[in-house]
Design an enzyme around this catalytic site. Structure first.
Site: not given
Length: 294
Positions: A27, A165
């Site tokens: 990524g 998150y």
């Protein structure tokens, strides 16, 4: 920063400089490591999955070093920090997103434990070895988070993976700002800078172990920008001479989801200095990493 379209071609010559990139095996971290090494930097790929990191290192060549780092285990963080002699830029990039409730080796909720507490400990343990700056990756979803100082690790609240998150990404941003305030107070020349990738297509969205994996795979195809574009704000924060300490960089496009890097805003909660100071103290207590700025 000037209103120009900053790209990877603007990274400049990084020969003689050393960067640590956490989560450099895939990524945004992989793109960041490849770009920095292509500009001449020595890059330490600090990764939990060493096998995947070795594949990236093989593509880079002699400018890459792979070291094992599991941010969800403070013993691993300490071992990694002890293996580093010196570094110009630490890029706190690794992260997990919207996982089901699980805990780190030290008993922390996995998202706050990996995304914030692991990087807090890493930065503190490396601090005396950092010559230039610390870059910490946050997210636009920091706006969805709140810092619960009484239950940071979701031991008493009903767990919500997205709020967890958001809390971790808000913590990343508050850590960046508080670190810069402490650096300024100490008269240090080290800079603390935050960045976020907007909506970038990476493997991060494929590990929520829920229906969101399918939904976000569609979003990756239809809405998201490439990992190469998503890495630009972090690369700007890590290399640009005019990247300012205590600032947040992200894409300039609509909603800061896409586009070239610019200075972006953050929520009122992210700028709460009282909560940030208390989060710092709590992070010291939980990790045992204290008093690293003198």
């Amino acid at each position: 920063m000037p209103e120009t379209q900053w790209t990877a071609a603007d990274v400049g010559d990084q020969t003689g400089r050393t960067f640590i990139v956490t989560g450099a095996n895939s990524g945004l971290g992989e793109v960041t490591a490849l770009t920095l090494a292509g500009a001449g930097a020595q890059v330490i790929l600090a990764c939990r999955n060493v096998e995947k990191a070795n594949v990236v290192a093989a593509e880079i060549g002699a400018n890459a070093t792979v070291r094992q780092l599991d941010l969800s285990d403070l013993a691993s963080v300490r071992a990694f920090a002890n293996s580093v002699d010196g570094v110009d830029v630490l890029i706190n990039n690794a992260g997990v997103m919207a996982l089901p409730l699980r805990r780190t080796a030290d008993g922390f909720e996995m998202q706050i434990g990996t995304n914030h507490l692991g990087h807090f400990a890493l930065t503190g343990l490396l601090f005396d070895k950092i010559r230039d700056r610390v870059v910490t990756m946050s997210s636009g979803l920091h706006a969805y988070g709140s810092i619960d100082l009484d239950d940071l690790n979701w031991e008493h609240r009903r767990y919500d993976r997205w709020r967890a998150y958001g809390q971790s990404k808000l913590a990343n941003l508050m850590f960046t700002y508080e670190l810069q305030r402490r650096l300024d107070a100490a008269g240090s020349s080290v800079r603390s800078v935050a960045a976020h990738p907007g909506y970038a297509a990476t493997g991060l969205q494929a590990h929520t172990e829920s229906i969101f994996d399918r939904l976000m795979s569609v979003g990756n195809r239809l809405i998201a920008q490439s990992a190469e574009m998503g890495a630009l704000p972090g690369l700007f924060a890590a290399t640009a001479p005019d990247a300012e300490g205590g600032r947040f960089y992200g894409p300039r496009g609509l909603g800061n989801l896409r586009g070239h890097p610019v200075k972006v805003g953050s929520t009122k909660k992210s700028k709460d200095e009282d909560v940030a100071a208390k989060l710092w103290t709590l992070s010291e207590r939980l990790t045992g990493v204290t008093n690293f700025i003198t």
